[in-house]
Write a protein that holds these residues in place. Structure first.
Motif, PDB file in Angstrom:
ATOM      1  N   ALA A   1       0.931  -1.377  -0.176  1.00  0.00           N
ATOM      2  CA  ALA A   1       0.319  -0.303   0.077  1.00  0.00           C
ATOM      3  C   ALA A   1       1.059   1.332  -0.329  1.00  0.00           C
ATOM      4  O   ALA A   1       0.598   2.249  -0.943  1.00  0.00           O
ATOM      5  CB  ALA A   1      -0.713  -0.009   1.134  1.00  0.00           C
ATOM      6  N   HIS A   2       2.137   1.383   0.862  1.00  0.00           N
ATOM      7  CA  HIS A   2       2.689   1.894   0.356  1.00  0.00           C
ATOM      8  C   HIS A   2       3.624   2.593  -0.419  1.00  0.00           C
ATOM      9  O   HIS A   2       3.959   3.605  -0.895  1.00  0.00           O
ATOM     10  CB  HIS A   2       3.727   1.869   1.977  1.00  0.00           C
ATOM     11  CG  HIS A   2       4.931   3.310   2.082  1.00  0.00           C
ATOM     12  ND1 HIS A   2       6.092   3.135   2.986  1.00  0.00           N
ATOM     13  CD2 HIS A   2       4.392   4.625   1.882  1.00  0.00           C
ATOM     14  CE1 HIS A   2       6.549   4.380   2.176  1.00  0.00           C
ATOM     15  NE2 HIS A   2       5.197   4.971   2.204  1.00  0.00           N
TER      16      HIS A   2
ATOM     17  N   GLY B   1       3.737   5.752  -6.073  1.00  0.00           N
ATOM     18  CA  GLY B   1       4.148   5.857  -7.580  1.00  0.00           C
ATOM     19  C   GLY B   1       4.703   4.401  -8.024  1.00  0.00           C
ATOM     20  O   GLY B   1       4.201   4.259  -9.308  1.00  0.00           O
ATOM     21  N   MET B   2       4.985   3.433  -7.433  1.00  0.00           N
ATOM     22  CA  MET B   2       5.264   2.515  -7.565  1.00  0.00           C
ATOM     23  C   MET B   2       4.849   1.227  -7.496  1.00  0.00           C
ATOM     24  O   MET B   2       5.037   0.378  -7.107  1.00  0.00           O
ATOM     25  CB  MET B   2       7.182   1.685  -6.695  1.00  0.00           C
ATOM     26  CG  MET B   2       8.291   1.110  -7.396  1.00  0.00           C
ATOM     27  SD  MET B   2       9.855   1.204  -5.862  1.00  0.00           S
ATOM     28  CE  MET B   2       9.633  -0.470  -6.075  1.00  0.00           C
TER      29      MET B   2
ATOM     30  N   HIS C   1       5.770  -2.372 -11.652  1.00  0.00           N
ATOM     31  CA  HIS C   1       7.067  -3.187 -11.665  1.00  0.00           C
ATOM     32  C   HIS C   1       6.971  -4.360 -13.639  1.00  0.00           C
ATOM     33  O   HIS C   1       7.867  -4.483 -13.423  1.00  0.00           O
ATOM     34  CB  HIS C   1       6.569  -4.070 -10.831  1.00  0.00           C
ATOM     35  CG  HIS C   1       6.902  -3.509  -9.723  1.00  0.00           C
ATOM     36  ND1 HIS C   1       6.381  -2.579  -8.559  1.00  0.00           N
ATOM     37  CD2 HIS C   1       7.946  -3.748  -8.187  1.00  0.00           C
ATOM     38  CE1 HIS C   1       6.639  -2.261  -7.799  1.00  0.00           C
ATOM     39  NE2 HIS C   1       7.720  -3.730  -7.407  1.00  0.00           N
ATOM     40  N   GLU C   2       5.848  -4.552 -14.168  1.00  0.00           N
ATOM     41  CA  GLU C   2       5.495  -4.817 -14.910  1.00  0.00           C
ATOM     42  C   GLU C   2       6.151  -4.435 -16.163  1.00  0.00           C
ATOM     43  O   GLU C   2       7.213  -5.145 -16.309  1.00  0.00           O
ATOM     44  CB  GLU C   2       4.417  -5.031 -15.608  1.00  0.00           C
ATOM     45  CG  GLU C   2       3.632  -6.275 -14.172  1.00  0.00           C
ATOM     46  CD  GLU C   2       2.034  -6.228 -14.785  1.00  0.00           C
ATOM     47  OE1 GLU C   2       0.934  -5.824 -14.924  1.00  0.00           O
ATOM     48  OE2 GLU C   2       1.678  -7.843 -14.536  1.00  0.00           O
TER      49      GLU C   2
ATOM     50  N   PRO D   1      15.463  -0.044 -11.535  1.00  0.00           N
ATOM     51  CA  PRO D   1      15.700   1.036 -12.282  1.00  0.00           C
ATOM     52  C   PRO D   1      15.072   2.118 -12.081  1.00  0.00           C
ATOM     53  O   PRO D   1      15.201   2.479 -10.928  1.00  0.00           O
ATOM     54  CB  PRO D   1      14.035   0.272 -13.080  1.00  0.00           C
ATOM     55  CG  PRO D   1      13.839   0.006 -12.039  1.00  0.00           C
ATOM     56  CD  PRO D   1      14.828  -0.808 -11.310  1.00  0.00           C
ATOM     57  N   LYS D   2      15.689   2.974 -12.824  1.00  0.00           N
ATOM     58  CA  LYS D   2      16.072   4.677 -12.836  1.00  0.00           C
ATOM     59  C   LYS D   2      14.791   5.442 -11.559  1.00  0.00           C
ATOM     60  O   LYS D   2      14.746   6.139 -11.340  1.00  0.00           O
ATOM     61  CB  LYS D   2      16.244   5.731 -13.860  1.00  0.00           C
ATOM     62  CG  LYS D   2      16.029   7.057 -13.589  1.00  0.00           C
ATOM     63  CD  LYS D   2      16.198   7.761 -15.183  1.00  0.00           C
ATOM     64  CE  LYS D   2      14.548   7.542 -15.749  1.00  0.00           C
ATOM     65  NZ  LYS D   2      14.140   8.622 -15.973  1.00  0.00           N
ATOM     66  N   GLU D   3      13.830   4.399 -12.096  1.00  0.00           N
ATOM     67  CA  GLU D   3      12.232   4.745 -11.414  1.00  0.00           C
ATOM     68  C   GLU D   3      11.935   4.680 -10.369  1.00  0.00           C
ATOM     69  O   GLU D   3      11.294   5.718  -9.716  1.00  0.00           O
ATOM     70  CB  GLU D   3      11.396   4.210 -12.582  1.00  0.00           C
ATOM     71  CG  GLU D   3      10.728   5.088 -13.834  1.00  0.00           C
ATOM     72  CD  GLU D   3      11.464   3.991 -14.613  1.00  0.00           C
ATOM     73  OE1 GLU D   3      10.999   3.879 -16.083  1.00  0.00           O
ATOM     74  OE2 GLU D   3      12.567   3.311 -14.200  1.00  0.00           O
ATOM     75  N   PHE D   4      12.457   3.044  -9.342  1.00  0.00           N
ATOM     76  CA  PHE D   4      12.281   2.866  -8.567  1.00  0.00           C
ATOM     77  C   PHE D   4      13.227   3.364  -7.723  1.00  0.00           C
ATOM     78  O   PHE D   4      13.429   4.262  -6.941  1.00  0.00           O
ATOM     79  CB  PHE D   4      13.311   1.449  -8.701  1.00  0.00           C
ATOM     80  CG  PHE D   4      12.410   0.287  -8.789  1.00  0.00           C
ATOM     81  CD1 PHE D   4      11.147   0.764  -9.424  1.00  0.00           C
ATOM     82  CD2 PHE D   4      11.515  -0.920  -8.539  1.00  0.00           C
ATOM     83  CE1 PHE D   4      10.165  -0.636 -10.434  1.00  0.00           C
ATOM     84  CE2 PHE D   4      11.311  -1.697  -9.262  1.00  0.00           C
ATOM     85  CZ  PHE D   4      10.116  -1.940  -9.948  1.00  0.00           C
TER      86      PHE D   4
END
Length: 157
Positions: free
Chosen positions: A47-48, A53-54, A59-60, A136-139
């Motif tokens: 949930a957190h 936004g993750m 993830h996929e 990844p950069k987003e993470f």
């Protein structure tokens, strides 16, 4: 002032999840079973991270996920059927590459008791191979921005 504002949290501004202990959460001793606490930690973690936004879609899209590598739980007092609990969590570390950490505190507002404190560590993995992989950069952006200082985590392992 809400009950959550009165809670003496270990760290400021936790992400929280309200839990009501159900009959099926208990074991032969009549209190919440240790396996259920692990499920609650998982529930609040997802949930957190999704609120940041993750999402599972991210993830996929990246083919990466943060897999739990260690969970340490201190059971301080029991929870019983009908108890209203608040589970707080914080991201407490990210090494900028592979590993992250998270801290938890489970509180029963009715008597201001902390029932559980826990810490988990995570490693980024490739979802197809299940092998370690650079985040990844987003993470990295999400984990870095959301990490709070002063908590238990990577540096304590």
């Amino acid at each position: 002032m809400t009950a959550e504002q009165k809670i003496d949290w270990d760290l400021p501004d936790p992400f929280t999840l309200e839990i009501i202990v159900r009959e099926e959460d208990t074991d032969r001793l009549g209190h919440a079973n240790n396996v259920v606490y692990v499920r609650w930690l998982e529930d609040v973690s997802w949930a957190h991270i999704e609120s940041l936004g993750m999402t599972w879609e991210l993830h996929e899209a990246t083919g990466k996920a943060m897999a739990i590598t260690r969970t340490e739980i201190d059971y301080l007092t029991s929870a019983n059927v009908g108890d209203r609990l608040i589970l707080g969590t914080w991201l407490t570390g990210f090494d900028g590459r592979f590993r992250s950490s998270r801290q938890f505190q489970l509180v029963r507002p009715a008597d201001d008791k902390t029932l559980v404190r826990a810490v988990s560590t995570h490693a980024c993995v490739n979802m197809k191979t299940q092998r370690p992989s650079r985040a990844p950069k987003e993470f990295a952006e999400i984990l870095s921005a959301a990490s709070v200082s002063g908590g238990k985590g990577l540096e304590s392992n």
